[in-house]
Design a protein around this motif. Structure first.
Motif, PDB file in Angstrom:
ATOM      1  N   ASN A  62       0.827  -1.204   0.000  1.00 55.01           N
ATOM      2  CA  ASN A  62       0.000   0.000   0.000  1.00 55.01           C
ATOM      3  C   ASN A  62       0.861   1.253   0.000  1.00 55.01           C
ATOM      4  O   ASN A  62       0.590   2.202  -0.741  1.00 55.01           O
ATOM      5  N   SER A  65       2.327   1.769  -3.433  1.00 57.26           N
ATOM      6  CA  SER A  65       1.304   2.128  -4.399  1.00 57.26           C
ATOM      7  C   SER A  65       0.806   3.554  -4.198  1.00 57.26           C
ATOM      8  O   SER A  65       0.690   4.319  -5.153  1.00 57.26           O
ATOM      9  N   ARG A  66       0.506   3.916  -2.973  1.00 55.14           N
ATOM     10  CA  ARG A  66      -0.072   5.229  -2.685  1.00 55.14           C
ATOM     11  C   ARG A  66       0.945   6.364  -2.753  1.00 55.14           C
ATOM     12  O   ARG A  66       0.621   7.470  -3.149  1.00 55.14           O
ATOM     13  N   TRP A  67       2.158   6.079  -2.313  1.00 56.03           N
ATOM     14  CA  TRP A  67       3.122   7.161  -2.125  1.00 56.03           C
ATOM     15  C   TRP A  67       4.316   7.120  -3.071  1.00 56.03           C
ATOM     16  O   TRP A  67       5.037   8.099  -3.180  1.00 56.03           O
ATOM     17  N   PHE A  70       3.422   9.606  -5.741  1.00 48.96           N
ATOM     18  CA  PHE A  70       2.504  10.554  -5.120  1.00 48.96           C
ATOM     19  C   PHE A  70       2.357  11.814  -5.958  1.00 48.96           C
ATOM     20  O   PHE A  70       3.343  12.413  -6.371  1.00 48.96           O
ATOM     21  N   GLY A  75      -3.393   6.896  -7.053  1.00 51.83           N
ATOM     22  CA  GLY A  75      -2.817   6.285  -5.857  1.00 51.83           C
ATOM     23  C   GLY A  75      -2.937   4.791  -5.802  1.00 51.83           C
ATOM     24  O   GLY A  75      -2.587   4.178  -4.793  1.00 51.83           O
ATOM     25  N   GLU A  76      -3.418   4.165  -6.847  1.00 53.46           N
ATOM     26  CA  GLU A  76      -3.450   2.704  -6.937  1.00 53.46           C
ATOM     27  C   GLU A  76      -2.643   2.343  -8.176  1.00 53.46           C
ATOM     28  O   GLU A  76      -3.143   2.400  -9.299  1.00 53.46           O
ATOM     29  N   ILE A 125      -7.241   8.330  -5.757  1.00 50.82           N
ATOM     30  CA  ILE A 125      -6.934   6.999  -5.258  1.00 50.82           C
ATOM     31  C   ILE A 125      -8.073   6.122  -5.741  1.00 50.82           C
ATOM     32  O   ILE A 125      -9.228   6.331  -5.355  1.00 50.82           O
ATOM     33  N   ALA A 135      -5.885  12.453   1.908  1.00 49.52           N
ATOM     34  CA  ALA A 135      -5.100  11.243   1.630  1.00 49.52           C
ATOM     35  C   ALA A 135      -4.209  10.894   2.817  1.00 49.52           C
ATOM     36  O   ALA A 135      -4.073   9.722   3.179  1.00 49.52           O
ATOM     37  N   GLN A 139      -4.534   7.482   5.222  1.00 51.21           N
ATOM     38  CA  GLN A 139      -3.436   6.552   5.457  1.00 51.21           C
ATOM     39  C   GLN A 139      -3.041   6.491   6.928  1.00 51.21           C
ATOM     40  O   GLN A 139      -2.642   5.432   7.404  1.00 51.21           O
TER      41      GLN A 139
END
Length: 184
Positions: A62, A65-67, A70, A75-76, A125, A135, A139
């Protein structure tokens, strides 16, 4: 558009707090995982439930993927296989530590580089629009929840061998006295 917020305003205070709190969450998870024995990493409470290994795999996936991209991409990430994160890959504790550290470095690195003006920027995201602030909040809740699952599992598996990561039971009064003495 409003007046840009100075670097000493509420936005900076929020970012410093978010970074510090998430560093603390990371340390909490590490304190729990350092106590694990080899047989604990892949143990789940029941069939289909998460082990510490699975939680580490998922957190790392995660975070990347998210960061990892960024504000540059959704975000996916297209390369992420979220479902595989919940299948125990049989990684060794050393490999799991590498995944843990790599994920946290990505996440905390982005948090450290953000500036107050970034908080109102938008990103997506899974196609859902968020502000950067939203976001981060998403998280913080997500990662904290999974780290507390790790703490719960470690404490469960270790039983009487568990070394507390906070104030020990029955020690609140002594802790408060010590804190007051340090402030005096």
């Amino acid at each position: 558009m409003g007046v840009p917020e100075p670097e000493s305003g509420l936005g900076l205070l929020y970012l410093k707090d978010a970074l510090g709190r998430m560093q603390g969450v990371r340390e909490l998870g590490e304190g729990a995982m350092r106590q694990l024995r080899l047989e604990h990493w892949h143990a789940a409470l029941a069939e289909g439930e998460n082990s510490v290994a699975v939680l580490v795999q998922h957190l790392s996936g995660n975070m990347h993927s998210r960061w990892g991209t960024f504000l540059e991409a959704d975000g996916e990430s297209g390369s992420r296989n979220r479902d595989a994160e919940f299948e125990d890959a049989g990684l060794t504790p050393d490999e799991l530590w590498q995944h843990w550290n790599a994920g946290w470095e990505v996440f905390l690195g982005v948090l450290a580089r953000l500036r107050p003006a970034d908080l109102t920027r938008t990103l997506t995201i899974r196609g859902e629009v968020h502000t950067v602030l939203e976001a981060i909040q998403r998280q913080i809740a997500h990662y904290s929840g999974h780290v507390y699952q790790i703490v719960f599992l470690a404490r469960h598996w270790l039983g009487a061998d568990w070394e507390t990561l906070s104030i020990a039971r029955g020690q609140s009064g002594e802790f408060n006295r010590r804190m007051q003495a340090e402030r005096a």
